[in-house]
Write a protein that holds these residues in place. Structure first.
Motif, PDB file in Angstrom:
ATOM      1  N   UNK A 210       9.926   1.563   3.126  1.00  0.00           N
ATOM      2  CA  UNK A 210       8.914   0.504   3.171  1.00  0.00           C
ATOM      3  C   UNK A 210       8.969  -0.140   4.548  1.00  0.00           C
ATOM      4  N   UNK A 211       7.800  -0.214   5.199  1.00  0.00           N
ATOM      5  CA  UNK A 211       7.700  -0.867   6.507  1.00  0.00           C
ATOM      6  C   UNK A 211       6.529  -1.836   6.455  1.00  0.00           C
ATOM      7  N   UNK A 212       6.826  -3.112   6.530  1.00  0.00           N
ATOM      8  CA  UNK A 212       5.771  -4.125   6.431  1.00  0.00           C
ATOM      9  C   UNK A 212       5.190  -4.119   5.029  1.00  0.00           C
TER      10      UNK A 212
ATOM     11  N   UNK B 159       0.862  -1.188   0.000  1.00  0.00           N
ATOM     12  CA  UNK B 159       0.000   0.000   0.000  1.00  0.00           C
ATOM     13  C   UNK B 159       0.895   1.233   0.000  1.00  0.00           C
ATOM     14  N   UNK B 160       0.625   2.157  -0.918  1.00  0.00           N
ATOM     15  CA  UNK B 160       1.421   3.383  -1.014  1.00  0.00           C
ATOM     16  C   UNK B 160       0.677   4.503  -0.293  1.00  0.00           C
TER      17      UNK B 160
ATOM     18  N   UNK C 219       4.237   1.422   2.039  1.00  0.00           N
ATOM     19  CA  UNK C 219       5.329   2.206   1.459  1.00  0.00           C
ATOM     20  C   UNK C 219       5.013   3.684   1.661  1.00  0.00           C
ATOM     21  N   UNK C 220       5.929   4.400   2.291  1.00  0.00           N
ATOM     22  CA  UNK C 220       5.723   5.835   2.505  1.00  0.00           C
ATOM     23  C   UNK C 220       6.437   6.621   1.415  1.00  0.00           C
ATOM     24  N   UNK C 221       5.894   7.790   1.125  1.00  0.00           N
ATOM     25  CA  UNK C 221       6.423   8.594   0.027  1.00  0.00           C
ATOM     26  C   UNK C 221       6.855   9.971   0.507  1.00  0.00           C
TER      27      UNK C 221
ATOM     28  N   UNK D 200      10.945  -1.314  -4.491  1.00  0.00           N
ATOM     29  CA  UNK D 200       9.957  -0.230  -4.451  1.00  0.00           C
ATOM     30  C   UNK D 200      10.602   1.141  -4.293  1.00  0.00           C
ATOM     31  N   UNK D 201      11.748   1.177  -3.638  1.00  0.00           N
ATOM     32  CA  UNK D 201      12.397   2.455  -3.355  1.00  0.00           C
ATOM     33  C   UNK D 201      12.680   3.220  -4.643  1.00  0.00           C
TER      34      UNK D 201
END
Length: 195
Positions: free
Chosen positions: A73-75, A20-21, A78-80, A43-44
């Motif tokens: 990415x944690x679990x 999930x982004x 994905x944070x942006x 993903x990075x």
């Protein structure tokens, strides 16, 4: 006669996992979308686009496209981070009419907390302006934008750009030079982040 051995094709799609982004804190950490990946490291640095309407639900900002880049990415989340924005070309074209002047004033600004951004404001006049008036207006817009950016943090500047507050400040400053129809910041891009 020997039979050719069949190779078993490995289905890489089954190995992938969905992530999930999420948008940055500035935009409420809303879900932008989902993406598959075999490894979280892949993903990075992926780039994601979303409209303001998707994030805020405000239909009047449908034409603003925000650009994000996945930075951690944690679990399965994905944070942006915000890397720029752009206004759709059809919206820009709808503002420009015959007998008006388009004044572009791209400028590189630096925020109070050390971020460098390239900001592209666009001013549209009511009637056709002389080139000398356009030049003076361009200089005025650039100076005013540098001044605004130097007083704000990165998050305050981005919020002002995306919501249109900075564009209205520029409008009130530049209309003293020549009557304006509209001022819009059509593009922004993060060039450098503080170390």
């Amino acid at each position: 006669m020997a039979k050719a051995r069949r190779r078993r094709v490995r289905d890489t799609w089954k190995e992938k996992k969905w992530y999930v982004i999420k948008s940055p804190k500035l935009f409420g950490e809303n879900e932008i979308g989902t993406t598959p990946s075999r490894d979280p490291d892949f993903l990075l640095k992926r780039r994601v686009e979303a409209t303001m309407r998707e994030l805020t639900g405000d239909f009047s900002k449908q034409y603003v496209k925000l650009k994000f880049q996945i930075d951690s990415v944690a679990g399965s989340e994905a944070t942006t981070r915000f890397i720029g924005h752009q206004v759709t070309t059809d919206y820009v074209r709808s503002m420009i009419r015959r007998g008006t002047s388009r004044v572009d004033a791209p400028v590189i600004v630096e925020t109070k907390d050390g971020y460098k951004l390239k900001v592209h404001p666009l001013a549209i006049t009511i009637r056709r302006a002389k080139s000398s008036q356009q030049k003076y207006m361009r200089q005025s817009i650039e100076e005013h934008l540098r001044e605004i950016a130097s007083e704000k943090t990165f998050e305050e500047l981005v919020e002002g750009i995306v919501t249109g507050k900075i564009a209205s400040e520029i409008y009130h400053q530049a209309k003293k030079i020549y009557p304006l129809k509209r001022v819009e910041i059509i593009k922004s891009r993060v060039l450098e982040e503080p170390a």
